[in-house]
Scaffold this active site. Sequence first.
Site, PDB file in Angstrom:
ATOM      1  N   PRO A   1       0.822  -1.212   0.000  1.00 39.70           N
ATOM      2  CA  PRO A   1       0.000   0.000   0.000  1.00 39.70           C
ATOM      3  C   PRO A   1       0.852   1.258   0.000  1.00 39.70           C
ATOM      4  O   PRO A   1       1.860   1.338   0.706  1.00 39.70           O
ATOM      5  CB  PRO A   1      -0.802  -0.125   1.297  1.00 39.70           C
ATOM      6  N   CYS A   2       0.437   2.233  -0.803  1.00 35.15           N
ATOM      7  CA  CYS A   2       1.302   3.382  -1.052  1.00 35.15           C
ATOM      8  C   CYS A   2       0.629   4.708  -0.721  1.00 35.15           C
ATOM      9  O   CYS A   2       1.082   5.752  -1.151  1.00 35.15           O
ATOM     10  CB  CYS A   2       1.720   3.382  -2.527  1.00 35.15           C
TER      11      CYS A   2
END
Length: 326
Positions: free
Chosen positions: A108-109
């Site tokens: 996840p960014c």
Amino acid sequence: MTELRRIDDYPELLREAWAQATAPRDADAPTVISTFAGCGGSSLGYHMAGFRELLAVEWEQNAADTFRLNFPHVPLYHGDIASLSVDECLRLAGVRPGELDVFDGSPPCQGFSTAGEREIGDSRNQLFREYCRLLQGLRPRAFVMENVSGMVKGDFKLVFAEILRTLRGCGYRVKARLLNAQFFGVPQSRERMIFVGIREDINAEPSHPSGWSEPILAKRVHPSWTHVMCGGSRENWKPSSIVFPTITKAAGTTGRTGYMSGGHFVRESPGIERRPTLAEFRDLGSFPSEFRFCGSRESGVERIGNSVPPLLMRSVAAHVRKLIAR
């Protein structure tokens, strides 16, 4: 420099890619495990490139449901990656350490993204460590890790450097490069940071594919569109003779604050302004028409906005497959 190809028939390109994804696998086809799999954008790219997917890992319910719908024969670990041990991962995939060809993941960014608040202390920024934990235990011949362009901007350069050090410390030669999906057959200007790692005992150097397609303009994907807009004011309308802007997870939102903010919109002749349909977003994300989404239109658009475009990943996967060919 690779000559860029003009795409005159985008629907045909997607049909060909779907045929590649669903073709029978050779017994010696390269293998891949996909973590942070989402609805399967990266997975679809690997399938298009001829890989056999042994396992996918995803925790979000709608994403997991969508993955199962489209990849019913791929084992799915539906849960927190931090709870997945190396031994269990090996058992589910049916491999021993060192046997897997490619280990893939898109941690996840949100904390890195230029579309978000860019919180350097965001706990989600540390989930790449779980990816590295499994990488060390599985010891695949190669890995691919994707993230957003925002991780090399401002203070996040320190995080980027730490990620590189950590990946190299797992026993891999690593290179990272920004790739824009618009040069890989995707009708969307979307940059992704792609890390490619090759295990140190493999006689190959990590590298990235070259772009092969001219940008595909929005009006060529949907000829009825005259203008496109990504939220904001009336001044944000752009002629459809541009490549469609990056699709974010909020692109399909129904809420408004001011004039059409909070989502993507299109204008059609004679002057009809509306949100794109899920099918139109699917086209722009390079998902073939056969790919199905679970739940509401908004959840489907969120899945597309969080995904690596399949055609981009097809090029990356095909390139890495050549690098590690036995």
